[in-house]
Design an enzyme around this catalytic site. Sequence first.
Site, PDB file in Angstrom:
ATOM      1  N   LYS A 178       0.829  -1.217   0.000  1.00 35.98           N
ATOM      2  CA  LYS A 178       0.000   0.000   0.000  1.00 35.98           C
ATOM      3  C   LYS A 178       0.859   1.261   0.000  1.00 35.98           C
ATOM      4  CE  LYS A 178      -4.566  -1.291   1.057  1.00 35.98           C
ATOM      5  NZ  LYS A 178      -5.742  -1.190   1.890  1.00 35.98           N
ATOM      6  N   LYS A 234     -10.039  -4.572  -6.021  1.00 31.30           N
ATOM      7  CA  LYS A 234     -10.840  -3.448  -6.507  1.00 31.30           C
ATOM      8  C   LYS A 234      -9.963  -2.239  -6.828  1.00 31.30           C
ATOM      9  CE  LYS A 234     -11.809  -3.145  -1.618  1.00 31.30           C
ATOM     10  NZ  LYS A 234     -12.635  -3.714  -0.590  1.00 31.30           N
ATOM     11  N   LYS A 280      -3.427 -10.865  -6.913  1.00 35.51           N
ATOM     12  CA  LYS A 280      -4.733 -11.019  -6.273  1.00 35.51           C
ATOM     13  C   LYS A 280      -5.781 -10.169  -7.009  1.00 35.51           C
ATOM     14  CE  LYS A 280      -5.861  -8.371  -2.604  1.00 35.51           C
ATOM     15  NZ  LYS A 280      -6.091  -7.799  -1.291  1.00 35.51           N
TER      16      LYS A 280
HETATM   17  P1  TYM Z   1     -10.793  -5.906   2.658  1.00 37.38           P
HETATM   18  O1  TYM Z   1     -11.857  -4.916   2.859  1.00 37.38           O
HETATM   19  O2  TYM Z   1      -9.639  -5.573   1.785  1.00 37.38           O
HETATM   20  O3  TYM Z   1     -11.417  -7.249   2.092  1.00 37.38           O
HETATM   21  C1  TYM Z   1     -12.570  -7.848   2.657  1.00 37.38           C
HETATM   22  C2  TYM Z   1     -12.408  -9.357   2.684  1.00 37.38           C
HETATM   23  O4  TYM Z   1     -12.248  -9.861   1.361  1.00 37.38           O
HETATM   24  C3  TYM Z   1     -11.097 -10.703   1.298  1.00 37.38           C
HETATM   25  N1  TYM Z   1     -10.516 -10.592  -0.058  1.00 37.38           N
HETATM   26  C4  TYM Z   1     -10.263 -11.639  -0.851  1.00 37.38           C
HETATM   27  N2  TYM Z   1     -10.437 -12.958  -0.685  1.00 37.38           N
HETATM   28  C5  TYM Z   1     -10.088 -13.770  -1.717  1.00 37.38           C
HETATM   29  N3  TYM Z   1      -9.567 -13.329  -2.890  1.00 37.38           N
HETATM   30  C6  TYM Z   1      -9.378 -12.006  -3.107  1.00 37.38           C
HETATM   31  N4  TYM Z   1      -8.877 -11.579  -4.270  1.00 37.38           N
HETATM   32  C7  TYM Z   1      -9.723 -11.095  -2.059  1.00 37.38           C
HETATM   33  N5  TYM Z   1      -9.667  -9.741  -1.928  1.00 37.38           N
HETATM   34  C8  TYM Z   1     -10.143  -9.453  -0.696  1.00 37.38           C
HETATM   35  C9  TYM Z   1     -10.166 -10.143   2.372  1.00 37.38           C
HETATM   36  O5  TYM Z   1      -9.214 -11.092   2.781  1.00 37.38           O
HETATM   37  C10 TYM Z   1     -11.145  -9.792   3.467  1.00 37.38           C
HETATM   38  O6  TYM Z   1     -11.461 -10.924   4.273  1.00 37.38           O
HETATM   39  N6  TYM Z   1      -8.233  -5.416   6.922  1.00 37.38           N
HETATM   40  C11 TYM Z   1      -9.396  -6.025   6.322  1.00 37.38           C
HETATM   41  C12 TYM Z   1     -10.684  -5.525   6.971  1.00 37.38           C
HETATM   42  C13 TYM Z   1     -10.712  -5.708   8.466  1.00 37.38           C
HETATM   43  C14 TYM Z   1     -10.905  -6.932   9.159  1.00 37.38           C
HETATM   44  C15 TYM Z   1     -10.898  -6.570  10.553  1.00 37.38           C
HETATM   45  C16 TYM Z   1     -11.074  -8.265   8.765  1.00 37.38           C
HETATM   46  C17 TYM Z   1     -10.627  -4.702   9.376  1.00 37.38           C
HETATM   47  N7  TYM Z   1     -10.724  -5.211  10.642  1.00 37.38           N
HETATM   48  C18 TYM Z   1     -11.064  -7.533  11.547  1.00 37.38           C
HETATM   49  C19 TYM Z   1     -11.247  -9.224   9.777  1.00 37.38           C
HETATM   50  C20 TYM Z   1     -11.235  -8.851  11.144  1.00 37.38           C
HETATM   51  C21 TYM Z   1      -9.440  -5.650   4.852  1.00 37.38           C
HETATM   52  O7  TYM Z   1      -8.845  -4.702   4.443  1.00 37.38           O
HETATM   53  O8  TYM Z   1     -10.263  -6.413   4.090  1.00 37.38           O
END
Ligand code: TYM
Length: 336
Positions: A116, A201, A198
């Site tokens: 990032k 978005k 990966k």
């Molecule tokens: P975020 O918002 O980037 O993504 C949300 C969820 O989607 C999963 N994900 C994927 N899984 C499979 N293939 C992909 N290409 C892919 N892209 C995204 C992510 O692994 C995630 O589960 N930091 C976290 C949000 C968060 C969180 C938490 C999660 C904040 N606090 C506490 C669990 C517990 C995040 O940025 O996810």
Amino acid sequence: MTDKEKKVVLSLVQPSGELTIGNYLGAIRNFSKFQDEYNCFFAVADMHAITVDQVPADLRRRTKEVLALFIASGIDPEKCTLFIQSQVPEHAQLSWVLNSQAHMGQLSRMTQFKSKSKEHSGNINSALFTYPVLMAADILLYQTDLVPVGEDQNQHLELARDLAQRFNARYSETFTVPNAFIDKEMGKIYSLKDPDKKMSKSDPDSNSYILINDKSDVIRKKIKRAVTDDKNNFSYNDEQKGLKNLINIYSAFSQKSVEEIVKKYRGENYSNFKEDLGDLIVEKLSPIQEKYNEILNDKKYLTDIYTNGAIKAEKVAYKTLSKVYKKIGFLKREML
Ligand code: TYM
């Protein structure tokens, strides 16, 4: 079983852009599977989202959209607590305490921070660096047992476990040590244009991902253009990563095993498979899209859900935070 006796599942999703089928298959789709047997908390990580620049009106809109998508993809707000992270101030408060336990070296090894910082080189703010500590606070506040996430969050989960163990060792048993729940194949859905990356978005090439809200013709077009190979051999292996990714997506949406799919399309050219896959995704996403739009049009319904959710979440969060404050030596504020 009462909520108190049940094990706790929690996960958050950032409202930082439109959600992709990677978010859906890797995480959100799994959430509803837990709702009957676990005490579930699902929330929108708006505080995490501001670690990169956000347009305030877009952030507000997307926060509601993520909540609507949770419900449209099967989460029952009667069974689960749905809330918005910034509406429960204990997240920021515990995060500060945990920051005093997290080591700079450990945080600087986080691969998401590294990527990032490259992506947003003009705005490497300190919240981007301490982002995983806030995530640990999200998890530990609810005494969470299981965190369903995609593979990219595994390193952050390890940090949450570490911080819980360190705190427990220093101040006595306080936090449940959480475990990640990662779907082996779906935990990482890859870009349709570069199967080494990966699906994300934030990718500048919109053909590399499918949004949950993409229109039918757009979905079919993106699948048709997805990168495969010129081997003309329909099989599932690491040498044919593009095809493997598409087979995984097919398998997830159809509930068919990889073996069944390979048997069905063996000997055919890829375009028949791609055509069927496009149709399948459209078929599975359209009821979700329909429900999602219905929910978004009912403003009061959503507002009630997240307002009540914050009240329920805060009761649990406050209890944990009070314990933490006491253990570290903060004086209790007396009520006059
Ligand atoms: P975020 O918002 O980037 O993504 C949300 C969820 O989607 C999963 N994900 C994927 N899984 C499979 N293939 C992909 N290409 C892919 N892209 C995204 C992510 O692994 C995630 O589960 N930091 C976290 C949000 C968060 C969180 C938490 C999660 C904040 N606090 C506490 C669990 C517990 C995040 O940025 O996810």
